[in-house]
Design an enzyme around this catalytic site. Structure first.
Site, PDB file in Angstrom:
ATOM      1  CE  LYS A   1      -3.844  -2.336   2.320  1.00  0.00           C
ATOM      2  NZ  LYS A   1      -4.884  -2.217   3.382  1.00  0.00           N
TER       3      LYS A   1
ATOM      4  CG  HIS B   1      -5.488  -6.269  -0.009  1.00  0.00           C
ATOM      5  ND1 HIS B   1      -6.660  -6.102   0.682  1.00  0.00           N
ATOM      6  CD2 HIS B   1      -5.729  -7.222  -0.954  1.00  0.00           C
ATOM      7  CE1 HIS B   1      -7.588  -6.901   0.168  1.00  0.00           C
ATOM      8  NE2 HIS B   1      -7.042  -7.589  -0.831  1.00  0.00           N
TER       9      HIS B   1
ATOM     10  CD  GLU C   1      -9.365  -8.886  -3.073  1.00  0.00           C
ATOM     11  OE1 GLU C   1     -10.211  -8.652  -2.199  1.00  0.00           O
ATOM     12  OE2 GLU C   1      -8.217  -9.321  -2.815  1.00  0.00           O
TER      13      GLU C   1
HETATM   14  P1  CMP Z   1      -7.513  -4.523   4.135  1.00  0.00           P
HETATM   15  O1  CMP Z   1      -7.975  -5.642   5.001  1.00  0.00           O
HETATM   16  O2  CMP Z   1      -6.417  -4.699   3.196  1.00  0.00           O
HETATM   17  O3  CMP Z   1      -8.796  -3.985   3.315  1.00  0.00           O
HETATM   18  C1  CMP Z   1      -9.767  -3.194   3.979  1.00  0.00           C
HETATM   19  C2  CMP Z   1      -9.066  -2.047   4.620  1.00  0.00           C
HETATM   20  O4  CMP Z   1      -9.864  -1.132   5.314  1.00  0.00           O
HETATM   21  C3  CMP Z   1      -8.118  -2.573   5.693  1.00  0.00           C
HETATM   22  O5  CMP Z   1      -7.097  -3.302   5.080  1.00  0.00           O
HETATM   23  C4  CMP Z   1      -7.708  -1.287   6.343  1.00  0.00           C
HETATM   24  O6  CMP Z   1      -6.728  -0.604   5.579  1.00  0.00           O
HETATM   25  C5  CMP Z   1      -9.015  -0.501   6.259  1.00  0.00           C
HETATM   26  N1  CMP Z   1      -9.659  -0.517   7.568  1.00  0.00           N
HETATM   27  C6  CMP Z   1     -10.230  -1.561   8.183  1.00  0.00           C
HETATM   28  N2  CMP Z   1     -10.725  -1.195   9.386  1.00  0.00           N
HETATM   29  C7  CMP Z   1     -10.451   0.124   9.506  1.00  0.00           C
HETATM   30  C8  CMP Z   1     -10.712   1.085  10.516  1.00  0.00           C
HETATM   31  N3  CMP Z   1     -11.350   0.748  11.633  1.00  0.00           N
HETATM   32  N4  CMP Z   1     -10.287   2.346  10.310  1.00  0.00           N
HETATM   33  C9  CMP Z   1      -9.659   2.682   9.155  1.00  0.00           C
HETATM   34  N5  CMP Z   1      -9.382   1.804   8.166  1.00  0.00           N
HETATM   35  C10 CMP Z   1      -9.776   0.547   8.341  1.00  0.00           C
END
Ligand code: CMP
Length: 139
Positions: A11, A117, A128
C-alpha cells in the site's frame, strides 16, 4: 486464476516508507511465487470499486483517500494454501494486534495504513486479481 493463489497490494504507506524490497523479500522467503506484478496508482474510481464491499463503513472515505494518494505494488502470488498462509505472513489488520515478525507488525503504522493487503478467500483472490491484471499479464 484458480486455487493456491492470492492477491496482494503493497500500500502507499509502505511504498512511501521505502519498504517494497523488504516486503518482497519476506514474500519470497515464505515460499510464494510471483505470477503477476505491477507498480501502479489507483484512481478514486478504482479504489471505490475495489473496496465497494466497505462502502457503508465509516472509514470508507479515509480508505479511498489513502489508497489513491501514491503508487502501490499489486501482485498475484502462488503457493499451496496461499490465501491462509499469506494472511498469516501479513498478520492482523490492526498492526497493534499483529504477531511478531509479521509484515504488518514490522511495517504498518495503523489499522488504516496497514502496509499490505491480502485476499480473505479464494473467491475474492480471483476477483481481486482479475480487477488488477489482464489474463496475458498473469504467468
Ligand atoms: P484490508 O484488510 O487490506 O482492506 C480493507 C481495509 O480497510 C483494511 O485493510 C484497512 O486498511 C481498512 N480498515 C479496516 N478497518 C479500519 C478502521 N477501523 N479504520 C480505518 N481503516 C480501516
Amino acid at each position: 486464476m484458480t486455487g493456491n493463489r492470492t492477491f496482494t497490494m503493497i500500500k502507499p504507506d509502505a511504498v512511501e516508507n521505502g519498504h517494497i524490497g523488504a516486503i518482497l523479500d519476506k514474500i519470497n522467503a515464505a515460499g510464494f511465487k510471483i505470477v503477476a506484478m505491477k507498480y501502479t496508482q489507483l484512481s478514486k474510481r478504482d479504489a471505490e470499486a475495489f473496496y465497494a464491499i466497505h462502502s457503508e463503513r465509516p472509514f470508507f472515505g479515509e480508505l479511498v483517500e489513502f489508497m489513491t494518494r501514491g503508487p502501490i505494488v499489486s501482485a498475484i502470488l502462488e503457493k499451496d494454501n496461499a490465501v491462509e498462509d499469506f494472511r498469516a505472513l501479513i498478520g492482523a489488520t490492526n498492526p497493534a494486534e499483529a504477531a511478531e515478525g509479521t509484515i504488518r507488525k514490522l511495517y504498518a503504522t495503523s489499522i488504516g495504513e496497514n502496509a499490505v493487503h491480502g485476499s480473505d478467500s479464494d473467491e475474492n483472490a480471483a476477483i481481486e486479481g482479475a480487477f488488477h491484471f489482464a489474463g496475458r499479464e498473469i504467468f
